[in-house]
Design an enzyme around this catalytic site. Structure first.
Site, PDB file in Angstrom:
ATOM      1  N   ASP A 129      28.932  24.199 -25.857  1.00 47.39           N
ATOM      2  CA  ASP A 129      28.149  22.867 -26.292  1.00 47.39           C
ATOM      3  C   ASP A 129      29.458  22.088 -26.722  1.00 47.39           C
ATOM      4  O   ASP A 129      30.261  22.384 -27.503  1.00 47.39           O
ATOM      5  CB  ASP A 129      27.128  22.790 -27.333  1.00 47.39           C
ATOM      6  CG  ASP A 129      25.944  23.542 -26.952  1.00 47.39           C
ATOM      7  OD1 ASP A 129      25.646  23.688 -25.609  1.00 47.39           O
ATOM      8  OD2 ASP A 129      25.428  24.185 -27.469  1.00 47.39           O
ATOM      9  N   HIS A 187      30.951  23.837 -19.747  1.00 47.07           N
ATOM     10  CA  HIS A 187      29.670  23.504 -20.669  1.00 47.07           C
ATOM     11  C   HIS A 187      28.420  24.267 -20.353  1.00 47.07           C
ATOM     12  O   HIS A 187      27.415  24.008 -21.027  1.00 47.07           O
ATOM     13  CB  HIS A 187      29.579  21.777 -20.054  1.00 47.07           C
ATOM     14  CG  HIS A 187      28.822  21.087 -21.264  1.00 47.07           C
ATOM     15  ND1 HIS A 187      28.370  21.513 -22.436  1.00 47.07           N
ATOM     16  CD2 HIS A 187      28.630  19.747 -21.100  1.00 47.07           C
ATOM     17  CE1 HIS A 187      27.958  20.328 -23.137  1.00 47.07           C
ATOM     18  NE2 HIS A 187      28.231  19.416 -22.413  1.00 47.07           N
TER      19      HIS A 187
END
Ligand code: CO6
Length: 451
Positions: A428, A424
């Site tokens: 995204d 992450h």
């Protein structure tokens, strides 16, 4: 000037290797990349090329000896240089190597904290080989606690292995608390040893939690070096490097299953290899990676490194573990080429015939635990990659389908659940999902140049 020959890292989880054969003897001339020695590991057997041209000066690791990755195994000097100690032995394969005990570690080994104890005994014990000190460090063992059977009480590898096997406690390990309530929330103990310590990262140590209660019937077995490295890599990837996030997609594989059934025989005749679901999945993944290059990237400090080649790592299960051979430049291959590469790599992995270059350089990994009946999985990212995709079992399931007039019906379809674990920091959530939706659409569309 001598050039050190280092035992190479043959794969992420491989910590040590055994020298099977020397193809050169001290005094022999060797060309760069000419095979110098053969090794065997738990996963691969390989021929190792000379890292430099010159004269083999010294062999430091005997045949059948196992040493950690990073050990210096030999030295190569400039052309014309003479090996120390005079003439070379007659047959390369029977060369008796230098140190009788363990090989020297090329990586620095930090002295044990106890080395300021200047007693004769402690001094001699701390003179144990780098391998022994490394093992002591990894197990958190104070060498003074180990009975050394070597000269002057020197602790040998066998001594420390016996010490570990006896279940004796590591120097810093806290004593198990009275075992009446082992499931209660543990207290934080900063002195507890941690798995895979990465210097400079302020991750709190794992809480001390007794693994078993006094008197409980247990069998304690020390982790192998490989198991410890795997454990370290998993902790390092998931807890210290990549904040993992997950997404799961349901994919209708009916078109792929039909295509496969229809073309299987002709495919095998024309490519000489079987056609499983994997080549279709790889093709679809490649499309996804091309559409979202961030999924094929790595993080380097504050930089994102977009890998220009798509090198697909494919997890292959072995009777004795797992290995991840890499299909290099997978985007340049058609379905036949992908099938051939996969089957060849998987076959050679199981025969321990992979070369080191074939298990490194992956830019994205696919793991297919679906062969075991796994519905879906959320694997841990293999560093320095930023994503890994798991393939669940492809099975007939009832699904709702709607025709052109809007009428619903329940139909039987070949359904697969697939999970993507991604980093992450750089991917995204929306991008992870968009990548997966490209993979899904490609597979559901089912146009692979076979039809
Ligand atoms: N569903 C249903 N059927 C499958 C599937 C799935 N997902 N995958 C393979 N197969 C079928 C395949 O089509 C073959 O069928 P037939 O041709 O009709 O015989 C058969 O199962 C055997 O397949 P095979 O393994 O020979 O070939 P494939 O190309 O599908 O896979 C491989 C090659 C190397 C990926 C596979 O053999 C393998 O080793 N898979 C295990 C990988 C592994 O252990 N990964 C780690 C698991 S742990 O990821 C993990 C997160 C955790 C859970």
């Amino acid at each position: 000037m001598a050039f050190d020959v280092i035992m190479p890292q043959m794969g992420e989880s491989i910590a040590e290797a055994t020298v099977l054969k020397w193809l050169k003897a001290p005094g022999d001339t060797i060309a760069k990349d000419e095979t110098l020695y053969e090794i065997s590991t738990d996963k691969v057997d390989a021929e190792i090329p000379a890292p430099a041209a010159g004269v083999l000066l010294e062999i430091l690791v005997d045949v059948n000896k196992t040493v950690p990755v990073g050990s210096i195994v030999a030295r190569i000097g400039a052309a014309g240089e003479k090996p120390a100690g005079g003439s070379a032995p007659a047959a390369a394969a029977s060369v008796a190597a230098a140190p009788a005990a363990e090989a020297k570690l090329a990586t620095p080994v930090h002295p044990m904290a106890d080395e300021d104890d200047n007693s004769e005994e402690a001094r001699l014990r701390s003179k144990s080989s780098p391998l022994v000190r490394e093992m002591a460090k990894q197990h958190g063992i104070d060498l003074r606690m180990v009975k050394g059977t070597g000269e002057h009480g020197r602790v040998s590898k066998a001594d420390i292995e016996a010490f570990i096997a006896s279940g004796a406690k590591a120097a810093a390990a806290p004593a198990p608390v009275s075992g009446s309530m082992p499931m209660m929330a543990p207290t934080h103990d900063p002195s507890a040893p941690t798995l895979g310590v990465v210097p400079g990262l302020a991750v709190p140590p794992a809480p001390a939690q007794p693994a078993f209660a006094p008197g409980e019937r247990v069998k304690v077995e020390p982790m192998s070096r490989m198991r410890k490295i795997i454990a370290d890599n998993m902790v390092n990837s998931k807890l210290r490097t990549s904040p993992h996030v997950y997404t799961i997609f349901e994919i209708d594989m009916s078109n792929v299953a039909r295509l496969r059934a229809k073309h299987r025989k002709a495919f095998e005749e024309s490519y000489g290899t079987k056609l499983s679901f994997m080549p279709f999945i790889m093709k679809a993944v490649i499309k996804g990676l091309q559409a979202f290059p961030i999924v094929n990237s790595s993080v380097d400090g504050d930089n994102i490194v977009y890998k220009q080649d798509i090198n697909l790592g494919i997890a292959v299960s072995l009777d004795w573990g797992l290995i991840v051979p890499v299909i290099k430049n997978a985007d340049s291959l058609n379905l036949g080429g992908l099938a051939r590469s996969l089957n060849d790599l998987a076959e050679r992995a199981r025969a321990k015939k992979l070369q080191p270059s074939e298990i490194s350089g992956g830019t994205f990994t696919i793991t297919n635990p679906g062969v075991f009946g796994d519905i879906f999985a959320l694997p841990i990212i293999s560093q320095p990659q930023v994503a890994i995709q798991a393939i669940g079992t492809i099975a007939k399931r009832p699904v709702v389908v709607t025709d052109d007039l809007g009428n619903d019906a329940i139909a039987i379809r070949q359904i697969m659940f697939s999970g993507l674990s991604f980093d992450h920091r750089v991917i995204d959530g929306a991008v992870g999902d968009q990548f997966m939706s490209v993979v899904k659409n490609e597979l559901e569309k089912g146009t692979f140049g076979l039809e």
